[in-house]
Structures are given as C-alpha cells and as structure tokens.
Design an enzyme around this catalytic site. Structure first.
Site, mmCIF file in Angstrom:
data_model
loop_
_atom_site.group_PDB
_atom_site.id
_atom_site.type_symbol
_atom_site.label_atom_id
_atom_site.label_comp_id
_atom_site.label_asym_id
_atom_site.label_seq_id
_atom_site.Cartn_x
_atom_site.Cartn_y
_atom_site.Cartn_z
ATOM 1 C CG ASN A 161 10.739 -1.514 9.872
ATOM 2 O OD1 ASN A 161 11.156 -0.655 10.654
ATOM 3 N ND2 ASN A 161 9.890 -1.229 8.904
ATOM 4 C CD1 TRP A 163 -2.542 1.744 0.383
ATOM 5 C CD2 TRP A 163 -2.079 1.891 2.557
ATOM 6 N NE1 TRP A 163 -3.266 2.798 0.888
ATOM 7 C CE2 TRP A 163 -3.001 2.922 2.231
ATOM 8 C CE3 TRP A 163 -1.642 1.786 3.880
ATOM 9 C CZ2 TRP A 163 -3.483 3.834 3.157
ATOM 10 C CZ3 TRP A 163 -2.127 2.693 4.813
ATOM 11 C CH2 TRP A 163 -3.023 3.694 4.451
ATOM 12 C CE1 TYR A 177 -3.997 -1.420 -0.865
ATOM 13 C CE2 TYR A 177 -2.281 -3.065 -0.871
ATOM 14 C CZ TYR A 177 -3.322 -2.431 -0.240
ATOM 15 O OH TYR A 177 -3.672 -2.797 1.036
ATOM 16 C CG ASP A 234 -1.355 -7.863 1.604
ATOM 17 O OD1 ASP A 234 -2.218 -8.756 1.483
ATOM 18 O OD2 ASP A 234 -1.640 -6.645 1.710
ATOM 19 C CB SER A 250 -9.432 -6.947 4.543
ATOM 20 O OG SER A 250 -8.715 -5.788 4.948
ATOM 21 N NE ARG A 251 -9.651 -1.430 4.859
ATOM 22 C CZ ARG A 251 -9.093 -0.270 5.195
ATOM 23 N NH1 ARG A 251 -9.699 0.509 6.078
ATOM 24 N NH2 ARG A 251 -7.968 0.110 4.659
ATOM 25 N N GLY A 260 5.166 -1.705 5.814
ATOM 26 C CA GLY A 260 5.215 -0.840 4.645
ATOM 27 C C GLY A 260 6.506 -0.036 4.678
#
Length: 473
Positions: free
Chosen positions: A386, A110, A143, A138, A241-242, A376
């Site tokens: 990360n 994203w 996107y 993903d 999702s969501r 991301g």
C-alpha cells in the site's frame, strides 16, 4: 433569527436604520465582500498595488517556502537530507488549516489491531509504518472493546518512540453498556478520553473525534467539553466523524459565538464507490473554515483489491463473525456491478505497473483537500504494498493526467473504453518521453513535474469534451 433582525422601531438614526446582515457575515464567513478602503490604493516602488493578491501558483509558493527553509537550515548547520521526509520519501500534509503535519497515509485499527491479528503482527505493522515515515495512528474506544487502544499503547511503550514524533487520534461515542458510558455528553466525553489515555498509556492524544453525531446532546455541550479537554492538555485538537456538513457548521458557529475551539477535522469514508460527501460537500468547509479531512476504507473494505471476485476468501474481513453485512454488500446486485467496474480498472493498473490497491489509494491521495488516508492492513507485507502508492515513480508522475474528476467519467458513466483510449493515444506517449530522464534516479525533478502539470491543463479541455460525448451516448 440573527440574519433577519434589524431592531425595533424608533426615530431617525435609531436601530431601525441599521443595515441587515446575514449569518455568514456575522460569523465572518462571507469572503465575497471586500473591506472598504479610504483613499487611493497604495502602490509599491515597483508600481504594483499593495494588497493585490500575488498571482502565484501553489507549486510556486511551495518552492519559495522550500528555499527559505533550506536557507534557515544552512544557517543552523543542518540539512533537509536529515529529515524523515527526505529519508523515507513520505509526503506530509497539514491537517486542514491547522499547523499539525500528518503523513498522507495513516494506520487505522478498525477490525485488525486488537482483534483480527496478534500483537506481534500489529507490532510489525506499526514498526514498518514508522520506519517508512508514517506518523499517524488512529484508534477508537469501541474498537475491539478497548483492546485496540491497549495493544497500540503497549507497542508504543515497547518501541520507545519519541512522543513528539507521531500523532495519535482516538474516537469517542460508545465506551460501555451503561447509559452514561456512551453518547457525547460532557460526562462521557471527558471520562471516555481519560479512559482511552489510560489504555494507551499516554498523557495526551493529538486528536479526539466525536465518532458520530448525538442528537440528544446540544452542540454547545459538545463543543464546551472538547474545549475543556484541549485546555486541560489532554488533547491538542478535536474533530468529528460521520457528521453532516450542517452539524459541523453548527458546531463551528457555536465555537465562534462563545469563543470556544471549533472542530479541526472530519473523518469520512472515501473510495471509488463512495465519493459524494468528500468531493461535493467537504471542500466548501475546507475553504470556508479550514476543516481538514481524514478518509478511511480507501479499498472499500478490500473490494477494490479484487480478492472477492470469485468467492469470499477464508480469513478475509467479509468472512469474520459480525461482518455478514459486508458479505451481503459484496454479493448483492450492486456489489456485482462494482466488481465489473473493478475488472475494467485492471488494464489501467497493469499499464501503470501497480496493483489495484496502489491505484485506488493514489487516486484518493490526489484529492488535495484530504489530509490523510487511513489504511487498514493485516500484515506488514500488505502495508509495504500500500505504501507503494505514494513511493511509485509511475503513479506520482502520471496521476496528474488521471485525477479524481477524470476518473468519474471512466467509472460512473461507463466510459471505460474511451478512458483507456485517451490514455493510449495521448497520455503514455508523452509520459514515456518525459519520465525517461528520471528512471535512473527514481525521483521526478521539479521541471518534470511542471511539464506534467502543463500537460494536465492542456488535455483537460479535450477530456471534458470526451466525457460529455460519452454521457450523450
């Protein structure tokens, strides 16, 4: 309703005499009632009742399985040292109760891939991720208007990675401007995934998500379309999702009723300031129906890194066109309060020799119901930082003391000073003595991890008492 119907009238022994049952019992979700057994309990030679649940901890079960795996590999003249997990130090988890093993962190696309960064930068990110054991990538049809899938597909084809060595997930809901190119109708689910496969240059994806609920389409139509795609070999699993827990359970119930395939995973936002759904709602579905959880935005769109403390940096996500909502979210009153809490976390990160980003990601990973955390990143160096969240000795050893339930007292109840005092007085003294022996190897022994877990249990009561006292004040 199913749960209240007991049948029509009739003579003795007819339908009226049948016992009532609930919806949970009808779908096999009532785990509180034990099946009735005829006769006395059967005992083993050691005098223990067969069927009695073994009192084994999760760590003991994992250790036993590890021993069995090592014996199996020895018979096949192989070694665990040859596996990606051993060579990279990556942690893998099952996607819920499925058999699919995914890396505990994945790469999301994203904003970044296909739009914010070049294809060369995206290739560097995916290469570093793959070489460090990340196997989950993903994306979504929406996107960058499909460019994210195109870029991802080009890189995978160029690198020549074995298709069996990584997991691709994509999401469907908005595929174009036409009425039939969006939503979760059977037509768009099937055509949308086939369009994604064409852009990705793949024969199948591993997981396809319904990117948001669609109230205009019945659950049965969605579940039947997803089951069709799985039966056709175009995807291995499907997820949501969501979606709310009610919507997920409705899809699961429809699947059970019509012998279809239920969702295996939910994607949800999860970070220090967005916690309710993942911590209070989804764990019940994990234990009841085996639902896995992928989380996104562990750094709250970069807020937790502290880069928005003084201003909106140039080329940051909040400065991009179309992300004015993020800029407003950072600069409003609530955003300023969150910035103050982030400042209070900096001393903790300093003492643990990690960055705020590593602290936040490792905190998310301590939630055992989470299968994977999607990252991301805009460059390979950021990704390496990360990944340090799971490869750092300090974090892996000390986080049993500062799990998610403890952080709630420090962050949301404004008990930062008490939290720091707790770490200073109790945690670091014992931690330093325990980890001294493992600093040379860079890894913790199982014995050391056991000592840390024991310390965690001993200090749990004391910290709860501190948390209650801070709330009273």
């Amino acid at each position: 309703m199913v749960g209240s119907r007991s049948g029509g009238g009739g003579g003795g022994g007819g339908a009226a005499g049948r016992a009532k049952f609930s919806v949970e019992e009808f779908y096999g979700l009532n785990n509180n009632k034990k099946p009735k057994c005829m006769g006395p309990p059967i005992k083993s030679a050691m005098g223990r009742n067969l069927g009695q649940q073994e009192d084994l901890t999760e760590e003991a079960r994992k250790a036993l399985e590890q021993q069995r795996l090592e014996m199996f590999l020895q018979e096949c003249q192989l070694s665990l040292g040859d596996t990606v997990a051993e060579q990279t130090g990556m942690v893998y988890r099952n996607l819920g109760k499925t058999g699919l093993r995914v890396s505990c962190v994945g790469i999301g696309s994203w904003v970044t891939i296909g739009s914010q960064i070049s294809e060369e930068a995206a290739e560097d990110i995916l290469t570093v991720a793959y070489e460090n054991g990340v196997n989950l990538f993903d994306t979504a049809e929406i996107y960058a208007s499909g460019k994210a899938e195109v870029t991802l597909g080009n890189i995978i084809k160029k690198k020549g990675w074995r298709r069996s060595s990584f997991v691709i997930s994509t999401k469907l809901y908005w595929g174009g401007q036409a009425e039939t190119e969006r939503g979760l109708s059977r037509k768009h689910i099937i055509e949308g995934l086939r369009g994604s496969l064409e852009r990705l240059q793949l024969e199948y994806v591993d997981i396809v998500f319904a990117n948001r609920p669609d109230v205009t389409v019945s659950s049965e139509e969605i579940v039947r379309a997803m089951t069709f795609l799985i039966n056709q070999g175009e995807t291995m699993y499907w997820g949501t999702s969501r979606w709310s827990t009610v919507e997920i359970m409705e899809a699961y119930s429809v699947a059970r009723q019509f012998n279809l395939i239920p969702p295996s995973c939910e994607q949800a936002e999860y970070h220090l300031f967005q916690r309710d759904k993942v911590e209070t709602q989804l764990p019940e579905l994990y234990h009841k129906i085996g639902l896995g959880v992928m989380t996104w935005s562990p750094l709250a769109c970069g807020l937790i890194t502290g880069k928005y403390e003084d201003c909106i940096p140039e080329h940051s996500r909040a400065s991009l066109p179309g992300y004015e909502w993020l800029k407003t979210k950072i600069t409003n009153e609530e955003g300023q309060l969150q910035q103050a809490k982030i400042k209070a976390l900096q001393p903790i990160a300093n003492k643990m020799s990690c960055t705020l980003a590593q602290l936040a990601i490792a905190w998310c990973l301590m939630n055992e119901t989470i299968s994977s955390v999607l990252l991301g990143v805009s460059d390979a160096e950021q990704l390496r930082e990360n990944l340090g969240a799971i490869q750092s000795l300090v974090l892996s050893a000390f986080f049993p003391l500062v799990g998610p339930w403890k952080m709630s007292g420090g962050l949301q109840d404004a008990a930062i000073s008490s939290f720091l005092q707790f770490i200073e007085e109790k945690g670091f003294k014992i931690y330093n003595s325990l980890t001294k022996q493992s600093c040379e190897t860079g890894k913790l022994s199982r014995c050391l991890r056991g000592e840390m877990n024991l310390l965690y249990r001993k200090t749990k009561v004391e910290w709860k008492h501190r948390e209650e006292e801070s709330k009273k004040r």
